[in-house]
Design a protein around this motif. Structure first.
Motif, mmCIF file in Angstrom:
data_model
loop_
_atom_site.group_PDB
_atom_site.id
_atom_site.type_symbol
_atom_site.label_atom_id
_atom_site.label_comp_id
_atom_site.label_asym_id
_atom_site.label_seq_id
_atom_site.Cartn_x
_atom_site.Cartn_y
_atom_site.Cartn_z
ATOM 1 N N SER A 34 -0.420 2.145 -7.419
ATOM 2 C CA SER A 34 -1.598 2.680 -6.729
ATOM 3 C C SER A 34 -2.824 2.523 -7.624
ATOM 4 O O SER A 34 -2.936 3.188 -8.659
ATOM 5 N N ARG A 55 0.819 -1.194 0.000
ATOM 6 C CA ARG A 55 0.000 0.000 0.000
ATOM 7 C C ARG A 55 0.859 1.253 0.000
ATOM 8 O O ARG A 55 1.829 1.344 0.760
ATOM 9 N N PRO A 56 0.538 2.250 -0.843
ATOM 10 C CA PRO A 56 1.324 3.489 -0.841
ATOM 11 C C PRO A 56 1.341 4.139 0.538
ATOM 12 O O PRO A 56 0.336 4.175 1.235
#
Length: 482
Positions: A197, A183-184
């Motif tokens: 993303s 996850r960013p």
């Protein structure tokens, strides 16, 4: 104002004054010569030909095809129309957008790199990962094939957008959702690999679309999006909801975003091998089989209750298992050797195990109250599955008692019907799922045109409830088909 005039009809004879016999007999004393029928040879030939065609039609429908096939190809071909695609109109013209690479092959590449794969030298070397949401790959690949290979399809690809009836947006939205497990903003990716993303990809897609002339022209009504995973396109779905959405169910969609009227329900790709044997119960020793995640959200919470009820039954196999090669091998063995296969809801009303069961000729037992099913205009699911509502299914002893009472002849009837329709759930079959999806999409065109014209004349306003253009999913009223 004059009242609306009534249609005039011939006067009825009065019951008190019956017609005289004289009025019913011809005037034999009439000296006028009898009128001769002047039938030319061509007229007789035409009449004979039409009568022969009609007789052949009755013969074929009565004796050769007493139950007409699901599509109308055979029936229409007798009269010389609809031979190309089984319909009475020409194929719908579809323009597939040439999206920037990052929305198609770039998604496959990002998925592979995030899982330790190597960068490939060409797109032809990239392989779409096999998963239950592979429909987006199959539709994309189908439209890229030469027209001569797409025989009898309800849609034809056009390269000039001015000719198009519909516009297909081939973003791999379901694969994008899971392309990068990192996850960013949470974890630094290993080495120089960028963080993927999905949220940014969705926004980027909309930005690209909003620059397209044909998107703006009709407010997106004539655009087709595939978002098979329940969470695909979740961030921008409100901005594409006018289009035809290809979805697996409406579990995560609001009533003003999706409906049976404008959208198409897709089957998941089955994960286990198709059963190739004959119908029969000789090798199906288990009564009921299920293998999958025991703990789910929403309507899927029923799974834990079913586990508690069924795991101690001697002729029932019910196991907790996640996706893996070993799990698929066990699932294949279990489905191919069981009479019935349990299909409870997942996090959303549908799950891929239903389609695993269908291609296994294992009669599905569907316990999912709000489920929508694909291709219901050509498939009567009551002939291939058992439906039990959730409240009834969790009554102690009810389910197994009901299934044990099913006669062998009834199970064979289910299996025979499953065998007839299973090609609808085979994405690799030339006459299978992809062909049927396009037929379903083509049927939406009249509504699309209606909404385009309607949209141009209506005053824009916010409604507290969806208007009449939305038909929402309703709870099934079927208790059981046994």
């Amino acid at each position: 104002m004059n009242p609306r005039p009534k249609l005039r009809s011939p006067p009825l004879p009065s019951p008190s004054s019956p017609p005289s016999p004289k009025s019913l007999t011809p005037n034999l004393n009439n000296k006028m010569p009898p009128r001769k029928l002047n039938l030319k040879p061509t007229t007789l030939t035409l009449a004979t030909t039409l009568f022969s065609i009609l007789a052949l039609y009755v013969f074929f429908n009565t004796f050769i095809f007493p139950n007409p096939p699901n599509n109308s190809t055979t029936r229409n071909s007798l009269f010389g129309f609809g031979e190309k695609n089984g319909q009475n109109f020409p194929p719908v013209k579809v323009y597939m957008y040439d999206l920037p690479r990052k929305f198609t092959y770039g998604v496959i590449e990002s998925y592979a790199l995030a899982r330790g794969g190597e960068k490939q030298s060409g797109d032809s070397l990239l392989k779409y990962p096999g998963n239950q949401h592979s429909a987006e790959w199959y539709l994309f690949s189908d439209l890229k094939r030469p027209s001569r290979e797409r025989v009898d399809s309800a849609v034809t690809r056009v390269l000039d957008p001015e000719e198009a009836d519909l516009f297909y947006v081939p973003f791999f939205s379901s694969l994008s959702l899971v392309a990068n497990p990192i996850r960013p903003g949470t974890v630094v990716p290993p080495g120089d690999r960028p963080v993927y993303s999905d949220e940014e990809m969705q926004e980027s897609l909309i930005e690209w679309l909003e620059q397209q002339e044909y998107w703006k022209r009709n407010n997106g009504w004539d655009h087709v999006f595939i978002c098979q995973d329940p969470n695909a396109l979740y961030k921008v779905v409100d901005r594409v909801k006018n289009g035809v959405l290809l979805v697996s169910d409406f579990g995560r969609l609001a009533r003003n975003q999706a409906s049976l009227v404008k959208d198409v329900i897709l089957p998941y790709s089955h994960r286990i091998n198709t059963y190739t044997g004959n119908i029969g119960i000789e090798n199906r020793n288990s009564l009921l089989f299920f293998m999958g995640n025991r703990y789910r959200k929403e309507g899927g919470k029923i799974r834990d209750l079913l586990f508690q009820l069924l795991e101690k039954e001697e002729d029932v196999i019910i196991k907790h298992g996640a996706q893996s090669r070993e799990s698929r091998r066990e699932a294949r063995k279990g489905m191919h050797t069981s009479k019935f296969c349990l299909h409870p809801a997942g996090d959303t009303p549908s799950a891929c195990r239903l389609f695993d069961a269908i291609v296994s000729l294992c009669v599905p037992v569907i316990i999912s109250d709000y489920i929508e099913l694909p291709f219901e205009d050509v498939i009567d699911y009551r002939k291939i599955a058992v439906f039990v509502d959730s409240n009834t299914a969790v009554k102690p002893g009810f389910l197994v008692k009901k299934l044990r009472k099913v006669r062998m002849e009834r199970i064979l009837e289910f299996q025979l019907e499953l065998k007839k329709v299973k090609h609808y759930f085979e994405y690799e079959d030339p006459n299978g799922t992809v062909k049927e999806i396009w037929r379903q999409v083509s049927l939406k065109l009249p509504l699309v045109k209606l909404m385009i014209n309607r949209d141009k004349r209506l005053v824009k306003r916010e409604l507290p409830e969806p208007d009449c253009s939305c038909l929402c999913s309703n709870q099934s009223g079927i208790l059981t088909t046994l």
